[in-house]
Design a protein around this motif. Structure first.
Motif: not given
Length: 602
Positions: A76-79, A105-111, A144-150, A202-207
Protein backbone atom coordinates in the motif's frame (compact mmCIF):
# COMPACT_ATOMS: atom_id res chain seq x y z
CA UNK A 1 23.09 20.81 -21.37
CA UNK A 2 26.37 21.10 -23.23
CA UNK A 3 29.29 18.76 -22.57
CA UNK A 4 32.70 20.39 -21.92
CA UNK A 5 35.58 19.36 -24.15
CA UNK A 6 37.85 16.69 -22.72
CA UNK A 7 40.90 18.79 -23.54
CA UNK A 8 39.53 21.74 -21.55
CA UNK A 9 38.69 19.57 -18.54
CA UNK A 10 42.07 17.85 -18.66
CA UNK A 11 43.91 21.16 -18.76
CA UNK A 12 41.89 22.52 -15.85
CA UNK A 13 41.65 19.45 -13.60
CA UNK A 14 44.08 16.84 -14.87
CA UNK A 15 46.82 17.64 -12.40
CA UNK A 16 44.50 16.72 -9.51
CA UNK A 17 43.17 13.46 -10.91
CA UNK A 18 45.86 10.98 -9.82
CA UNK A 19 45.99 12.36 -6.30
CA UNK A 20 42.22 12.24 -5.92
CA UNK A 21 42.05 8.69 -7.25
CA UNK A 22 44.61 7.60 -4.70
CA UNK A 23 42.71 9.34 -1.92
CA UNK A 24 39.51 7.62 -3.00
CA UNK A 25 41.21 4.22 -2.91
CA UNK A 26 42.71 4.89 0.52
CA UNK A 27 39.39 6.06 1.97
CA UNK A 28 37.62 3.04 0.55
CA UNK A 29 40.14 0.64 2.10
CA UNK A 30 39.63 2.27 5.51
CA UNK A 31 36.00 1.21 5.40
CA UNK A 32 36.01 -2.21 3.74
CA UNK A 33 35.23 -5.08 6.10
CA UNK A 34 35.35 -8.81 5.53
CA UNK A 35 32.12 -9.52 7.41
CA UNK A 36 29.81 -7.55 5.11
CA UNK A 37 27.19 -10.31 5.05
CA UNK A 38 26.66 -9.97 8.79
CA UNK A 39 27.03 -6.21 9.17
CA UNK A 40 23.27 -5.75 9.61
CA UNK A 41 20.35 -7.75 10.96
CA UNK A 42 16.66 -7.50 10.08
CA UNK A 43 14.32 -6.12 12.70
CA UNK A 44 12.42 -9.36 13.22
CA UNK A 45 12.41 -12.39 15.49
CA UNK A 46 14.04 -11.45 18.80
CA UNK A 47 14.51 -7.93 17.42
CA UNK A 48 10.91 -7.66 16.26
CA UNK A 49 10.07 -4.92 18.74
CA UNK A 50 12.09 -2.56 16.53
CA UNK A 51 9.65 -3.31 13.69
CA UNK A 52 6.37 -3.22 15.62
CA UNK A 53 3.80 -0.73 14.36
CA UNK A 54 3.58 2.13 16.89
CA UNK A 55 0.71 3.81 15.05
CA UNK A 56 -1.99 1.17 15.65
CA UNK A 57 -3.46 -0.44 18.73
CA UNK A 58 -1.85 -3.76 19.57
CA UNK A 59 -3.90 -6.94 19.61
CA UNK A 60 -5.89 -6.19 16.46
CA UNK A 61 -7.90 -9.21 15.29
CA UNK A 62 -10.58 -9.89 12.69
CA UNK A 63 -12.31 -12.87 11.13
CA UNK A 64 -10.56 -14.39 8.07
CA UNK A 65 -11.99 -13.45 4.67
CA UNK A 66 -12.86 -15.83 1.85
CA UNK A 67 -13.97 -14.01 -1.26
CA UNK A 68 -13.26 -13.15 -4.89
CA UNK A 69 -12.12 -9.81 -6.34
CA UNK A 70 -10.97 -8.47 -9.70
CA UNK A 71 -7.44 -7.69 -8.50
CA UNK A 72 -5.24 -7.98 -5.45
CA UNK A 73 -2.44 -5.45 -5.07
CA UNK A 74 0.30 -6.45 -2.64
CA UNK A 75 1.57 -3.33 -0.87
CA UNK A 76 0.00 0.00 0.00
CA UNK A 77 2.87 2.39 -0.69
CA UNK A 78 2.91 4.67 -3.71
CA UNK A 79 3.47 1.72 -6.05
CA UNK A 80 0.39 -0.09 -4.76
CA UNK A 81 -1.67 3.09 -4.70
CA UNK A 82 -0.69 3.91 -8.28
CA UNK A 83 -1.55 0.37 -9.36
CA UNK A 84 -4.91 0.64 -7.64
CA UNK A 85 -5.64 4.06 -9.13
CA UNK A 86 -4.71 3.05 -12.67
CA UNK A 87 -6.65 -0.22 -12.40
CA UNK A 88 -9.67 1.76 -11.24
CA UNK A 89 -9.31 4.01 -14.29
CA UNK A 90 -9.13 0.84 -16.43
CA UNK A 91 -12.57 -0.18 -15.17
CA UNK A 92 -11.84 -2.74 -12.45
CA UNK A 93 -14.41 -2.61 -9.67
CA UNK A 94 -13.14 -4.74 -6.78
CA UNK A 95 -9.51 -3.92 -6.04
CA UNK A 96 -8.16 -5.26 -2.78
CA UNK A 97 -4.90 -3.72 -1.57
CA UNK A 98 -3.22 -5.82 1.13
CA UNK A 99 -0.85 -3.88 3.37
CA UNK A 100 0.89 -4.90 6.59
CA UNK A 101 0.85 -1.34 7.96
CA UNK A 102 -2.17 0.33 9.49
CA UNK A 103 -2.82 2.62 6.51
CA UNK A 104 -1.53 3.64 3.11
CA UNK A 105 1.82 5.33 2.64
CA UNK A 106 4.49 2.64 2.52
CA UNK A 107 7.84 4.14 3.52
CA UNK A 108 6.05 7.38 4.39
CA UNK A 109 3.78 5.51 6.79
CA UNK A 110 6.75 4.15 8.72
CA UNK A 111 9.10 7.13 8.50
CA UNK A 112 7.75 9.92 10.73
CA UNK A 113 11.01 11.05 12.30
CA UNK A 114 11.62 14.74 13.02
CA UNK A 115 12.87 16.70 10.04
CA UNK A 116 11.65 14.23 7.43
CA UNK A 117 11.15 15.61 3.92
CA UNK A 118 11.36 14.21 0.41
CA UNK A 119 14.65 15.00 -1.32
CA UNK A 120 13.04 15.04 -4.78
CA UNK A 121 11.02 18.15 -5.57
CA UNK A 122 7.45 17.55 -4.38
CA UNK A 123 5.92 18.83 -7.63
CA UNK A 124 7.48 15.88 -9.46
CA UNK A 125 7.71 13.37 -6.60
CA UNK A 126 4.10 13.31 -5.40
CA UNK A 127 2.07 11.32 -7.93
CA UNK A 128 -1.43 11.99 -9.27
CA UNK A 129 -1.38 15.65 -8.21
CA UNK A 130 -3.75 16.76 -10.97
CA UNK A 131 -6.04 13.76 -10.50
CA UNK A 132 -6.31 14.38 -6.75
CA UNK A 133 -6.45 18.17 -7.20
CA UNK A 134 -3.63 18.99 -4.83
CA UNK A 135 -0.65 21.36 -4.87
CA UNK A 136 2.15 20.69 -2.36
CA UNK A 137 2.80 23.45 0.14
CA UNK A 138 6.60 23.25 -0.16
CA UNK A 139 9.14 22.63 -2.91
CA UNK A 140 10.34 19.66 -0.82
CA UNK A 141 7.36 18.36 1.09
CA UNK A 142 7.57 17.23 4.72
CA UNK A 143 6.80 13.61 5.46
CA UNK A 144 3.38 14.17 6.98
CA UNK A 145 2.20 16.06 3.91
CA UNK A 146 3.39 13.15 1.76
CA UNK A 147 1.62 10.60 3.97
CA UNK A 148 -1.60 12.62 3.82
CA UNK A 149 -1.34 12.73 0.03
CA UNK A 150 -1.01 8.94 -0.07
CA UNK A 151 -4.21 8.68 1.96
CA UNK A 152 -5.91 11.20 -0.35
CA UNK A 153 -5.11 8.95 -3.32
CA UNK A 154 -6.76 6.09 -1.46
CA UNK A 155 -9.90 8.16 -0.94
CA UNK A 156 -9.98 9.66 -4.44
CA UNK A 157 -9.88 6.25 -6.11
CA UNK A 158 -12.02 4.42 -3.52
CA UNK A 159 -9.19 2.11 -2.51
CA UNK A 160 -10.12 1.99 1.18
CA UNK A 161 -13.32 0.03 0.58
CA UNK A 162 -11.65 -3.33 -0.02
CA UNK A 163 -8.26 -2.67 1.59
CA UNK A 164 -6.86 -5.08 4.17
CA UNK A 165 -4.51 -3.32 6.59
CA UNK A 166 -2.31 -4.90 9.26
CA UNK A 167 -2.18 -7.91 6.98
CA UNK A 168 0.72 -9.56 5.20
CA UNK A 169 0.53 -11.78 2.12
CA UNK A 170 2.25 -15.12 2.76
CA UNK A 171 1.59 -16.99 -0.51
CA UNK A 172 0.43 -16.48 -4.10
CA UNK A 173 -0.76 -19.59 -5.93
CA UNK A 174 -2.27 -19.96 -9.41
CA UNK A 175 -5.30 -22.27 -9.42
CA UNK A 176 -7.75 -22.99 -12.19
CA UNK A 177 -7.54 -19.63 -13.95
CA UNK A 178 -7.16 -17.32 -10.96
CA UNK A 179 -4.81 -16.51 -8.12
CA UNK A 180 -5.32 -17.65 -4.55
CA UNK A 181 -3.88 -15.03 -2.21
CA UNK A 182 -3.27 -16.32 1.32
CA UNK A 183 -2.43 -13.98 4.18
CA UNK A 184 -1.05 -14.15 7.68
CA UNK A 185 -4.60 -13.63 8.98
CA UNK A 186 -5.80 -16.81 7.23
CA UNK A 187 -7.58 -14.94 4.46
CA UNK A 188 -8.06 -16.77 1.17
CA UNK A 189 -8.84 -14.27 -1.56
CA UNK A 190 -9.27 -15.31 -5.18
CA UNK A 191 -8.32 -12.73 -7.80
CA UNK A 192 -8.17 -12.57 -11.58
CA UNK A 193 -5.08 -10.34 -11.44
CA UNK A 194 -2.31 -9.79 -8.90
CA UNK A 195 0.05 -6.82 -8.84
CA UNK A 196 3.03 -7.11 -6.51
CA UNK A 197 4.37 -3.79 -5.25
CA UNK A 198 5.46 -4.48 -1.69
CA UNK A 199 8.52 -2.36 -2.18
CA UNK A 200 12.09 -2.54 -1.00
CA UNK A 201 12.03 0.08 1.75
CA UNK A 202 9.86 -1.55 4.38
CA UNK A 203 12.18 -3.89 6.30
CA UNK A 204 14.14 -1.90 8.86
CA UNK A 205 17.72 -3.03 9.40
CA UNK A 206 19.86 -2.79 12.52
CA UNK A 207 23.63 -2.84 12.88
CA UNK A 208 25.16 -5.99 14.38
CA UNK A 209 26.97 -4.28 17.22
CA UNK A 210 28.42 -6.54 19.92
CA UNK A 211 26.76 -5.81 23.25
CA UNK A 212 23.71 -4.14 21.75
CA UNK A 213 21.50 -6.33 23.92
CA UNK A 214 23.38 -5.19 27.06
CA UNK A 215 22.61 -1.51 26.62
CA UNK A 216 20.32 -0.38 29.45
CA UNK A 217 19.31 2.94 27.94
CA UNK A 218 16.59 3.65 25.41
CA UNK A 219 16.88 2.61 21.75
CA UNK A 220 14.70 2.81 18.66
CA UNK A 221 14.94 2.83 14.85
CA UNK A 222 14.14 6.02 12.95
CA UNK A 223 11.32 4.24 11.09
CA UNK A 224 9.62 3.66 14.44
CA UNK A 225 10.31 7.01 16.09
CA UNK A 226 9.41 7.00 19.78
CA UNK A 227 7.74 10.37 20.41
CA UNK A 228 6.58 9.04 23.76
CA UNK A 229 10.24 9.21 24.81
CA UNK A 230 11.46 12.25 22.85
CA UNK A 231 8.35 14.40 22.95
CA UNK A 232 7.50 16.64 20.02
CA UNK A 233 6.45 15.66 16.52
CA UNK A 234 7.96 15.54 13.02
CA UNK A 235 8.27 19.33 13.16
CA UNK A 236 10.58 19.17 16.19
CA UNK A 237 10.13 20.24 19.80
CA UNK A 238 11.81 17.14 21.26
CA UNK A 239 11.58 18.37 24.84
CA UNK A 240 12.06 14.87 26.23
CA UNK A 241 15.70 14.96 25.11
CA UNK A 242 16.58 18.15 26.98
CA UNK A 243 18.43 16.24 29.71
CA UNK A 244 19.56 13.33 27.54
CA UNK A 245 22.85 12.36 25.92
CA UNK A 246 21.79 10.97 22.57
CA UNK A 247 23.61 8.93 19.93
CA UNK A 248 22.59 8.83 16.27
CA UNK A 249 24.17 5.93 14.39
CA UNK A 250 24.08 6.44 10.63
CA UNK A 251 24.73 9.44 8.40
CA UNK A 252 22.90 8.54 5.20
CA UNK A 253 19.79 10.25 3.88
CA UNK A 254 17.87 9.67 7.13
CA UNK A 255 20.66 10.78 9.46
CA UNK A 256 21.11 13.97 7.45
CA UNK A 257 17.53 14.97 8.33
CA UNK A 258 17.41 13.62 11.89
CA UNK A 259 20.63 15.14 13.21
CA UNK A 260 19.62 18.84 13.03
CA UNK A 261 16.31 18.15 14.80
CA UNK A 262 17.94 16.18 17.62
CA UNK A 263 20.82 18.66 17.90
CA UNK A 264 18.40 21.48 18.67
CA UNK A 265 16.88 19.73 21.69
CA UNK A 266 19.28 17.15 23.15
CA UNK A 267 21.58 17.97 26.04
CA UNK A 268 24.35 16.43 23.94
CA UNK A 269 24.35 14.63 20.61
CA UNK A 270 26.99 12.18 19.41
CA UNK A 271 26.84 11.46 15.67
CA UNK A 272 28.54 8.17 14.76
CA UNK A 273 29.75 8.25 11.17
CA UNK A 274 31.34 5.55 9.06
CA UNK A 275 31.24 7.43 5.75
CA UNK A 276 30.20 11.06 5.26
CA UNK A 277 27.46 11.75 2.76
CA UNK A 278 27.61 14.32 0.00
CA UNK A 279 25.52 17.19 1.37
CA UNK A 280 24.43 19.67 -1.27
CA UNK A 281 22.15 22.70 -0.98
CA UNK A 282 18.43 22.01 -0.61
CA UNK A 283 17.03 25.56 -0.62
CA UNK A 284 13.52 24.59 0.42
CA UNK A 285 10.81 27.21 0.15
CA UNK A 286 7.01 27.54 0.21
CA UNK A 287 5.06 27.09 -2.99
CA UNK A 288 4.47 30.36 -4.82
CA UNK A 289 0.66 30.65 -5.15
CA UNK A 290 0.90 32.80 -8.28
CA UNK A 291 3.13 30.20 -9.97
CA UNK A 292 0.74 27.41 -8.92
CA UNK A 293 -2.25 29.33 -10.31
CA UNK A 294 -0.48 29.82 -13.64
CA UNK A 295 -0.11 26.10 -14.35
CA UNK A 296 -2.27 24.59 -17.07
CA UNK A 297 -3.57 21.04 -17.55
CA UNK A 298 -0.82 18.48 -18.01
CA UNK A 299 1.76 20.52 -16.10
CA UNK A 300 2.61 17.64 -13.78
CA UNK A 301 3.47 15.19 -16.56
CA UNK A 302 5.52 17.82 -18.39
CA UNK A 303 7.45 18.75 -15.25
CA UNK A 304 8.37 15.23 -14.17
CA UNK A 305 9.37 14.27 -17.72
CA UNK A 306 11.54 17.38 -17.86
CA UNK A 307 13.17 16.45 -14.56
CA UNK A 308 13.80 12.93 -15.81
CA UNK A 309 15.41 14.21 -18.99
CA UNK A 310 17.71 16.65 -17.19
CA UNK A 311 18.93 14.20 -14.52
CA UNK A 312 19.72 11.67 -17.25
CA UNK A 313 21.93 14.23 -18.98
CA UNK A 314 19.68 15.06 -21.94
CA UNK A 315 19.59 18.53 -23.46
CA UNK A 316 16.34 20.43 -22.79
CA UNK A 317 15.15 23.92 -23.67
CA UNK A 318 14.54 24.63 -19.98
CA UNK A 319 15.29 23.07 -16.60
CA UNK A 320 11.89 23.39 -14.92
CA UNK A 321 12.99 22.03 -11.53
CA UNK A 322 16.38 23.80 -11.33
CA UNK A 323 17.75 22.25 -8.15
CA UNK A 324 20.87 20.43 -6.99
CA UNK A 325 19.67 17.20 -8.61
CA UNK A 326 19.33 18.70 -12.06
CA UNK A 327 22.56 20.69 -11.68
CA UNK A 328 24.32 17.32 -11.25
CA UNK A 329 22.66 15.60 -14.21
CA UNK A 330 25.93 14.96 -16.06
CA UNK A 331 27.44 12.99 -13.13
CA UNK A 332 24.45 10.78 -12.32
CA UNK A 333 25.07 8.31 -15.14
CA UNK A 334 26.34 5.61 -12.78
CA UNK A 335 23.07 5.82 -10.82
CA UNK A 336 20.64 6.23 -13.73
CA UNK A 337 21.15 4.48 -17.05
CA UNK A 338 21.11 6.88 -19.99
CA UNK A 339 21.68 7.10 -23.72
CA UNK A 340 22.39 10.83 -23.53
CA UNK A 341 26.04 10.42 -24.47
CA UNK A 342 25.81 7.66 -27.07
CA UNK A 343 27.22 10.05 -29.69
CA UNK A 344 30.46 10.38 -27.68
CA UNK A 345 33.17 7.72 -27.81
CA UNK A 346 32.61 5.57 -24.66
CA UNK A 347 36.22 5.80 -23.49
CA UNK A 348 36.23 9.55 -24.00
CA UNK A 349 32.94 9.91 -22.11
CA UNK A 350 34.34 7.93 -19.16
CA UNK A 351 37.17 10.46 -18.93
CA UNK A 352 34.84 13.45 -19.28
CA UNK A 353 32.50 12.05 -16.65
CA UNK A 354 35.35 11.46 -14.21
CA UNK A 355 36.56 15.04 -14.60
CA UNK A 356 33.03 16.40 -14.13
CA UNK A 357 32.70 14.15 -11.07
CA UNK A 358 35.99 15.49 -9.70
CA UNK A 359 34.72 19.04 -10.11
CA UNK A 360 31.40 18.26 -8.43
CA UNK A 361 32.98 16.52 -5.44
CA UNK A 362 35.47 19.35 -4.98
CA UNK A 363 32.49 21.71 -4.84
CA UNK A 364 30.80 19.51 -2.20
CA UNK A 365 33.97 19.41 -0.06
CA UNK A 366 34.48 23.17 -0.42
CA UNK A 367 30.98 23.70 0.96
CA UNK A 368 31.96 21.75 4.08
CA UNK A 369 34.90 24.11 4.63
CA UNK A 370 32.67 27.15 4.19
CA UNK A 371 29.99 25.95 6.59
CA UNK A 372 31.74 24.00 9.38
CA UNK A 373 33.77 26.10 11.81
CA UNK A 374 36.11 23.48 13.28
CA UNK A 375 38.73 22.41 10.70
CA UNK A 376 39.16 18.92 12.19
CA UNK A 377 35.44 18.24 12.11
CA UNK A 378 35.22 19.65 8.59
CA UNK A 379 37.87 17.21 7.39
CA UNK A 380 35.90 14.28 8.78
CA UNK A 381 32.73 15.46 7.04
CA UNK A 382 34.30 15.62 3.59
CA UNK A 383 33.27 12.80 1.24
CA UNK A 384 36.11 11.18 -0.70
CA UNK A 385 34.51 8.99 -3.38
CA UNK A 386 32.80 9.37 -6.76
CA UNK A 387 29.51 11.25 -6.61
CA UNK A 388 27.38 8.29 -7.70
CA UNK A 389 28.84 5.90 -5.12
CA UNK A 390 26.25 6.89 -2.52
CA UNK A 391 22.78 8.39 -2.57
CA UNK A 392 23.27 12.18 -2.79
CA UNK A 393 21.77 14.16 0.08
CA UNK A 394 20.63 17.77 0.43
CA UNK A 395 20.34 19.90 3.54
CA UNK A 396 20.66 23.49 4.70
CA UNK A 397 20.91 22.42 8.36
CA UNK A 398 23.01 19.25 8.67
CA UNK A 399 26.53 20.65 8.32
CA UNK A 400 25.53 23.66 10.39
CA UNK A 401 24.55 21.37 13.28
CA UNK A 402 28.22 20.55 13.88
CA UNK A 403 28.86 24.18 14.81
CA UNK A 404 26.75 23.69 17.93
CA UNK A 405 28.69 23.13 21.19
CA UNK A 406 26.43 20.22 22.14
CA UNK A 407 27.21 18.15 19.00
CA UNK A 408 30.17 15.78 18.65
CA UNK A 409 31.09 13.90 15.49
CA UNK A 410 32.60 10.44 16.12
CA UNK A 411 34.26 9.00 13.03
CA UNK A 412 34.36 5.19 13.05
CA UNK A 413 36.09 4.51 9.71
CA UNK A 414 39.41 3.40 11.20
CA UNK A 415 37.71 1.14 13.74
CA UNK A 416 35.44 -0.93 11.52
CA UNK A 417 32.38 0.98 12.70
CA UNK A 418 31.04 1.07 16.24
CA UNK A 419 33.20 -1.35 18.25
CA UNK A 420 30.64 -2.37 20.85
CA UNK A 421 28.00 -1.21 23.27
CA UNK A 422 28.08 -1.48 27.03
CA UNK A 423 25.33 -1.00 29.55
CA UNK A 424 25.67 2.78 29.41
CA UNK A 425 27.97 3.68 26.52
CA UNK A 426 29.01 3.26 22.90
CA UNK A 427 32.64 2.27 22.35
CA UNK A 428 34.70 3.31 19.32
CA UNK A 429 38.46 2.71 19.17
CA UNK A 430 38.54 1.95 22.87
CA UNK A 431 36.96 5.30 23.81
CA UNK A 432 33.62 5.23 25.63
CA UNK A 433 30.83 7.69 24.87
CA UNK A 434 28.21 7.56 27.66
CA UNK A 435 24.68 7.96 26.27
CA UNK A 436 21.11 7.66 27.51
CA UNK A 437 19.51 6.99 24.13
CA UNK A 438 20.63 5.41 20.86
CA UNK A 439 18.77 6.20 17.63
CA UNK A 440 19.48 3.83 14.74
CA UNK A 441 19.36 5.82 11.48
CA UNK A 442 20.46 2.71 9.60
CA UNK A 443 17.70 2.60 7.00
CA UNK A 444 16.03 -0.33 5.28
CA UNK A 445 17.00 -3.35 3.28
CA UNK A 446 17.28 -2.00 -0.25
CA UNK A 447 16.75 -3.61 -3.63
CA UNK A 448 15.13 -6.92 -2.65
CA UNK A 449 11.35 -7.32 -2.55
CA UNK A 450 9.68 -10.12 -0.60
CA UNK A 451 9.13 -12.01 -3.85
CA UNK A 452 12.80 -11.81 -4.81
CA UNK A 453 13.99 -12.92 -1.36
CA UNK A 454 11.50 -15.79 -1.16
CA UNK A 455 9.69 -14.34 1.84
CA UNK A 456 6.60 -14.26 -0.37
CA UNK A 457 6.55 -17.57 -2.31
CA UNK A 458 4.82 -17.55 -5.68
CA UNK A 459 3.54 -20.72 -7.37
CA UNK A 460 2.41 -20.51 -10.98
CA UNK A 461 1.03 -22.99 -13.45
CA UNK A 462 1.55 -26.64 -12.40
CA UNK A 463 2.77 -25.45 -9.01
CA UNK A 464 6.03 -24.04 -10.39
CA UNK A 465 7.91 -21.94 -7.86
CA UNK A 466 8.87 -18.57 -9.36
CA UNK A 467 12.33 -18.26 -7.78
CA UNK A 468 13.18 -21.88 -8.52
CA UNK A 469 12.26 -21.36 -12.16
CA UNK A 470 14.76 -18.48 -12.24
CA UNK A 471 17.50 -20.30 -10.33
CA UNK A 472 19.54 -21.48 -13.33
CA UNK A 473 19.29 -18.78 -15.98
CA UNK A 474 18.29 -15.82 -13.79
CA UNK A 475 15.07 -13.78 -13.90
CA UNK A 476 12.94 -14.22 -17.00
CA UNK A 477 10.38 -11.49 -17.66
CA UNK A 478 8.98 -9.36 -20.41
CA UNK A 479 9.89 -5.75 -19.63
CA UNK A 480 10.24 -6.69 -15.95
CA UNK A 481 6.48 -7.11 -15.44
CA UNK A 482 5.27 -10.57 -16.47
CA UNK A 483 6.66 -14.10 -16.75
CA UNK A 484 5.74 -17.20 -18.70
CA UNK A 485 4.00 -19.76 -16.49
CA UNK A 486 2.66 -17.06 -14.16
CA UNK A 487 -0.42 -15.63 -15.89
CA UNK A 488 -1.97 -12.34 -14.78
CA UNK A 489 0.84 -11.69 -12.30
CA UNK A 490 2.58 -8.31 -12.55
CA UNK A 491 5.65 -6.97 -10.75
CA UNK A 492 6.32 -3.29 -10.08
CA UNK A 493 9.87 -2.31 -9.18
CA UNK A 494 13.32 -2.13 -10.71
CA UNK A 495 13.72 -5.67 -12.10
CA UNK A 496 14.78 -5.71 -15.79
CA UNK A 497 13.52 -2.24 -16.57
CA UNK A 498 14.86 1.31 -16.13
CA UNK A 499 14.77 2.89 -12.67
CA UNK A 500 15.39 6.56 -11.94
CA UNK A 501 15.99 8.78 -8.91
CA UNK A 502 12.33 9.86 -9.00
CA UNK A 503 10.94 6.41 -8.37
CA UNK A 504 7.30 7.48 -8.07
CA UNK A 505 7.42 8.59 -11.71
CA UNK A 506 8.80 5.19 -12.69
CA UNK A 507 6.12 3.41 -10.63
CA UNK A 508 3.36 5.44 -12.24
CA UNK A 509 4.58 4.56 -15.74
CA UNK A 510 4.67 0.92 -14.66
CA UNK A 511 1.16 1.08 -13.18
CA UNK A 512 -0.16 2.66 -16.38
CA UNK A 513 1.47 -0.11 -18.43
CA UNK A 514 -0.07 -2.88 -16.31
CA UNK A 515 -3.50 -1.23 -16.30
CA UNK A 516 -3.51 -0.74 -20.08
CA UNK A 517 -2.53 -4.36 -20.69
CA UNK A 518 -5.40 -5.48 -18.48
CA UNK A 519 -7.82 -3.03 -20.11
CA UNK A 520 -6.89 -4.31 -23.58
CA UNK A 521 -7.30 -7.93 -22.49
CA UNK A 522 -10.75 -7.16 -21.09
CA UNK A 523 -11.79 -5.35 -24.26
CA UNK A 524 -10.85 -8.42 -26.29
CA UNK A 525 -12.32 -10.92 -23.85
CA UNK A 526 -8.88 -12.41 -23.26
CA UNK A 527 -8.57 -14.22 -19.95
CA UNK A 528 -4.82 -14.52 -19.59
CA UNK A 529 -1.92 -12.06 -19.84
CA UNK A 530 1.31 -14.03 -20.11
CA UNK A 531 4.38 -13.58 -22.30
CA UNK A 532 5.66 -16.23 -24.64
CA UNK A 533 8.97 -17.91 -23.89
CA UNK A 534 10.32 -16.27 -27.04
CA UNK A 535 9.32 -12.80 -25.82
CA UNK A 536 11.03 -13.44 -22.46
CA UNK A 537 14.17 -14.68 -24.14
CA UNK A 538 14.30 -11.69 -26.45
CA UNK A 539 13.93 -9.28 -23.53
CA UNK A 540 16.62 -11.07 -21.51
CA UNK A 541 18.92 -10.68 -24.50
CA UNK A 542 18.05 -6.98 -24.72
CA UNK A 543 18.83 -6.49 -21.05
CA UNK A 544 22.09 -8.41 -21.38
CA UNK A 545 23.10 -6.40 -24.43
CA UNK A 546 22.19 -2.94 -23.11
CA UNK A 547 22.71 -3.19 -19.35
CA UNK A 548 25.68 -0.94 -18.56
CA UNK A 549 28.96 -2.37 -17.28
CA UNK A 550 29.28 -0.85 -13.81
CA UNK A 551 30.78 -3.66 -11.78
CA UNK A 552 34.19 -2.01 -11.98
CA UNK A 553 32.72 1.28 -10.76
CA UNK A 554 30.83 -0.35 -7.89
CA UNK A 555 33.93 -2.30 -6.88
CA UNK A 556 35.92 0.94 -6.56
CA UNK A 557 33.26 2.73 -4.51
CA UNK A 558 33.25 3.18 -0.77
CA UNK A 559 31.06 0.50 0.88
CA UNK A 560 27.33 1.20 0.97
CA UNK A 561 24.01 -0.25 -0.14
CA UNK A 562 24.61 0.74 -3.77
CA UNK A 563 27.46 -1.81 -3.99
CA UNK A 564 26.35 -4.36 -1.38
CA UNK A 565 28.73 -3.01 1.26
CA UNK A 566 31.73 -3.15 -1.05
CA UNK A 567 30.91 -6.47 -2.68
CA UNK A 568 28.94 -5.88 -5.89
CA UNK A 569 26.37 -8.59 -6.59
CA UNK A 570 27.03 -8.64 -10.33
CA UNK A 571 25.73 -6.85 -13.42
CA UNK A 572 22.72 -4.62 -12.88
CA UNK A 573 19.73 -5.92 -14.82
CA UNK A 574 18.62 -2.58 -16.24
CA UNK A 575 17.66 -1.24 -19.65
CA UNK A 576 20.75 0.69 -20.71
CA UNK A 577 19.19 3.54 -22.72
CA UNK A 578 17.44 4.72 -19.54
CA UNK A 579 13.97 5.50 -18.18
CA UNK A 580 12.79 7.88 -20.92
CA UNK A 581 13.54 5.50 -23.80
CA UNK A 582 12.12 2.58 -21.78
CA UNK A 583 8.85 4.39 -21.22
CA UNK A 584 8.61 5.25 -24.92
CA UNK A 585 9.34 1.61 -25.76
CA UNK A 586 6.41 0.50 -23.58
CA UNK A 587 4.03 2.99 -25.19
CA UNK A 588 5.01 1.88 -28.68
CA UNK A 589 4.73 -1.78 -27.66
CA UNK A 590 1.22 -1.25 -26.32
CA UNK A 591 0.02 0.66 -29.37
CA UNK A 592 1.56 -1.73 -31.88
CA UNK A 593 1.69 -5.46 -32.36
CA UNK A 594 3.83 -6.11 -29.29
CA UNK A 595 0.91 -6.62 -26.98
CA UNK A 596 0.00 -9.73 -28.95
CA UNK A 597 2.96 -11.37 -27.17
CA UNK A 598 1.04 -11.50 -23.88
CA UNK A 599 -2.64 -11.97 -24.72
CA UNK A 600 -3.45 -15.66 -24.38
CA UNK A 601 -6.84 -17.35 -24.68
CA UNK A 602 -10.31 -16.02 -25.40
Amino acid sequence: MSIPRLSELSARLGADLDGVRERYRAERERRVRTDTSTRYRRAEGEWGYYAADPYVESGFTREPLTDRVDAVVVGGGFGGLLAGARLRQAGLERIRIVEKAGDFGGTWYWNRYPGIHCDIESYVYLPLLEEVGYMPRWKYAPGEEIRQHAMAIGRTFDLYTDALFQTGVRELRWDDGEWIVRTDRDDEVRATYVVVSNGTLDHAKLPRIPGIEDFAGHTFHTSRWDYGYTGGDPGGGLAGLADKRVAVIGTGATGIQVVPAVARDAEHLYVFQRTPSTVDVRDNRPTDPEWAASLGPGWHTRRRENFQAVVTGHATDEDLVADAWTASGQVLGKIISTDAHDDVDPDEWEQIEEFLDLEKMAEIRARVDRVVDDPATAELLKPWYRYACKRPTFSDEYLQAFNRPNVTLVDTADHGGVERMTERAIVVGGAEYPVDCVIFATGFEVGMSDVMTGRLPVYGRDGTNLLQSWAVAGPRTLHGFTSNGFPNLFHLGSLQNAPSVNFTHVLDEQAIHVAEMIAEARRRGVKSIEPTVEAETSWAETIGRTSPDREWFDAECTPGYYNNEGRPRGPRQTYGPGPGPFQRLLREWRSGDGIEEVLRGG
